[in-house]
Design a protein around this motif. Sequence first.
Motif, PDB file in Angstrom:
ATOM      1  N   ILE A  35       0.793  -1.166   0.030  1.00  0.00           N
ATOM      2  CA  ILE A  35      -0.026  -0.030   0.160  1.00  0.00           C
ATOM      3  C   ILE A  35       0.782   1.245  -0.154  1.00  0.00           C
ATOM      4  N   ALA A  36       2.118   1.346   0.957  1.00  0.00           N
ATOM      5  CA  ALA A  36       2.904   2.401   0.846  1.00  0.00           C
ATOM      6  C   ALA A  36       3.454   2.642  -0.451  1.00  0.00           C
ATOM      7  N   ILE A  37       4.115   1.472  -1.019  1.00  0.00           N
ATOM      8  CA  ILE A  37       4.700   1.575  -2.331  1.00  0.00           C
ATOM      9  C   ILE A  37       3.796   2.183  -3.467  1.00  0.00           C
ATOM     10  N   GLY A  38       2.586   1.663  -3.204  1.00  0.00           N
ATOM     11  CA  GLY A  38       1.469   1.943  -4.304  1.00  0.00           C
ATOM     12  C   GLY A  38       1.154   3.615  -4.137  1.00  0.00           C
ATOM     13  N   MET A  39       1.385   4.172  -2.970  1.00  0.00           N
ATOM     14  CA  MET A  39       1.237   5.628  -2.752  1.00  0.00           C
ATOM     15  C   MET A  39       2.317   6.344  -3.083  1.00  0.00           C
ATOM     16  N   ASP A  40       3.420   5.807  -3.005  1.00  0.00           N
ATOM     17  CA  ASP A  40       4.787   6.510  -3.138  1.00  0.00           C
ATOM     18  C   ASP A  40       5.695   5.640  -3.891  1.00  0.00           C
ATOM     19  N   PRO A  41       5.762   5.317  -5.184  1.00  0.00           N
ATOM     20  CA  PRO A  41       6.475   4.520  -5.984  1.00  0.00           C
ATOM     21  C   PRO A  41       8.133   4.837  -5.654  1.00  0.00           C
ATOM     22  N   ASP A  42       8.583   5.706  -5.125  1.00  0.00           N
ATOM     23  CA  ASP A  42      10.065   5.828  -4.725  1.00  0.00           C
ATOM     24  C   ASP A  42      10.344   5.173  -3.751  1.00  0.00           C
ATOM     25  N   LEU A  43       9.578   4.476  -2.874  1.00  0.00           N
ATOM     26  CA  LEU A  43       9.758   3.669  -1.704  1.00  0.00           C
ATOM     27  C   LEU A  43      10.263   2.203  -2.081  1.00  0.00           C
ATOM     28  N   CYS A  44      11.162   1.520  -1.172  1.00  0.00           N
ATOM     29  CA  CYS A  44      11.398   0.206  -1.465  1.00  0.00           C
ATOM     30  C   CYS A  44      11.672  -0.361  -0.182  1.00  0.00           C
ATOM     31  N   VAL A  45      11.570  -1.813   0.027  1.00  0.00           N
ATOM     32  CA  VAL A  45      11.730  -2.488   0.903  1.00  0.00           C
ATOM     33  C   VAL A  45      13.358  -2.952   1.241  1.00  0.00           C
ATOM     34  N   LYS A  46      13.648  -2.492   2.582  1.00  0.00           N
ATOM     35  CA  LYS A  46      15.068  -2.697   3.068  1.00  0.00           C
ATOM     36  C   LYS A  46      15.059  -3.814   3.993  1.00  0.00           C
ATOM     37  N   VAL A  47      15.730  -4.855   4.011  1.00  0.00           N
ATOM     38  CA  VAL A  47      15.802  -6.015   5.154  1.00  0.00           C
ATOM     39  C   VAL A  47      17.226  -5.758   5.488  1.00  0.00           C
ATOM     40  N   GLY A  53      20.601 -11.959  14.970  1.00  0.00           N
ATOM     41  CA  GLY A  53      20.198 -12.812  13.843  1.00  0.00           C
ATOM     42  C   GLY A  53      18.642 -12.708  13.671  1.00  0.00           C
ATOM     43  N   SER A  54      18.204 -11.630  14.156  1.00  0.00           N
ATOM     44  CA  SER A  54      16.887 -11.218  13.929  1.00  0.00           C
ATOM     45  C   SER A  54      16.944 -10.408  12.327  1.00  0.00           C
ATOM     46  N   THR A  55      16.011  -9.983  11.918  1.00  0.00           N
ATOM     47  CA  THR A  55      15.835  -9.100  10.752  1.00  0.00           C
ATOM     48  C   THR A  55      15.185  -7.808  10.984  1.00  0.00           C
ATOM     49  N   ARG A  56      15.433  -6.828  10.525  1.00  0.00           N
ATOM     50  CA  ARG A  56      14.439  -5.644  10.625  1.00  0.00           C
ATOM     51  C   ARG A  56      14.237  -5.033   9.112  1.00  0.00           C
ATOM     52  N   ARG A  57      12.946  -4.877   8.894  1.00  0.00           N
ATOM     53  CA  ARG A  57      12.328  -4.265   7.458  1.00  0.00           C
ATOM     54  C   ARG A  57      12.094  -3.048   7.787  1.00  0.00           C
ATOM     55  N   SER A  58      12.481  -1.981   6.656  1.00  0.00           N
ATOM     56  CA  SER A  58      11.986  -0.863   6.637  1.00  0.00           C
ATOM     57  C   SER A  58      11.750  -0.290   5.355  1.00  0.00           C
ATOM     58  N   LEU A  59      11.142   0.695   5.171  1.00  0.00           N
ATOM     59  CA  LEU A  59      10.745   1.340   3.671  1.00  0.00           C
ATOM     60  C   LEU A  59      11.930   2.448   3.794  1.00  0.00           C
ATOM     61  N   VAL A  60      12.543   2.444   2.557  1.00  0.00           N
ATOM     62  CA  VAL A  60      13.524   3.481   2.486  1.00  0.00           C
ATOM     63  C   VAL A  60      13.208   4.237   0.836  1.00  0.00           C
ATOM     64  N   ARG A  61      13.788   5.370   0.660  1.00  0.00           N
ATOM     65  CA  ARG A  61      13.520   5.921  -0.655  1.00  0.00           C
ATOM     66  C   ARG A  61      14.580   5.434  -1.502  1.00  0.00           C
ATOM     67  N   ARG A  62      14.117   5.375  -2.650  1.00  0.00           N
ATOM     68  CA  ARG A  62      15.261   4.891  -3.571  1.00  0.00           C
ATOM     69  C   ARG A  62      16.264   6.108  -3.881  1.00  0.00           C
ATOM     70  N   VAL A  63      17.421   5.741  -4.358  1.00  0.00           N
ATOM     71  CA  VAL A  63      18.580   6.687  -4.779  1.00  0.00           C
ATOM     72  C   VAL A  63      18.805   6.597  -6.108  1.00  0.00           C
ATOM     73  N   ARG A  64      18.640   7.759  -6.758  1.00  0.00           N
ATOM     74  CA  ARG A  64      19.073   7.818  -8.293  1.00  0.00           C
ATOM     75  C   ARG A  64      20.597   7.971  -8.260  1.00  0.00           C
ATOM     76  N   ILE A  65      21.089   7.151  -8.996  1.00  0.00           N
ATOM     77  CA  ILE A  65      22.618   6.799  -9.599  1.00  0.00           C
ATOM     78  C   ILE A  65      22.757   7.169 -10.942  1.00  0.00           C
ATOM     79  N   PRO A  66      23.645   8.003 -11.318  1.00  0.00           N
ATOM     80  CA  PRO A  66      24.170   8.081 -12.952  1.00  0.00           C
ATOM     81  C   PRO A  66      24.489   7.019 -13.405  1.00  0.00           C
TER      82      PRO A  66
END
Length: 83
Positions: A35-47, A53-66
């Motif tokens: 839902i969040a990515i649908g509202m803002d396509p520049d977001l992506c999931v980072k694990v 040993g546990s994992t943390r998921r977060s939504l981060v903004r994509r970075v543009r690289i030339p």
Amino acid sequence: MSLTPDDKVMQGTPKNAALTDPRSNTPKPTFEERIAIGMDPDLCVKVERLPDGSTRRSLVRRVRIPTLAATQGVGAASVAVCP
């Protein structure tokens, strides 16, 4: 019948393409993340793997690289990647 390993095995096996392909290693977003990515396509999931040993998921903004092609005047100017 020879029980010695083949020469290819002794030299090392080629890398499995699925282990390095970013499309196969991209985490699947949860319902809320979709839902969040649908509202803002520049977001992506980072694990991230934590020291315990546990994992943390977060939504981060994509970075543009030339791109290298952009420096030569052909192709896309930049690509968006998840940091």
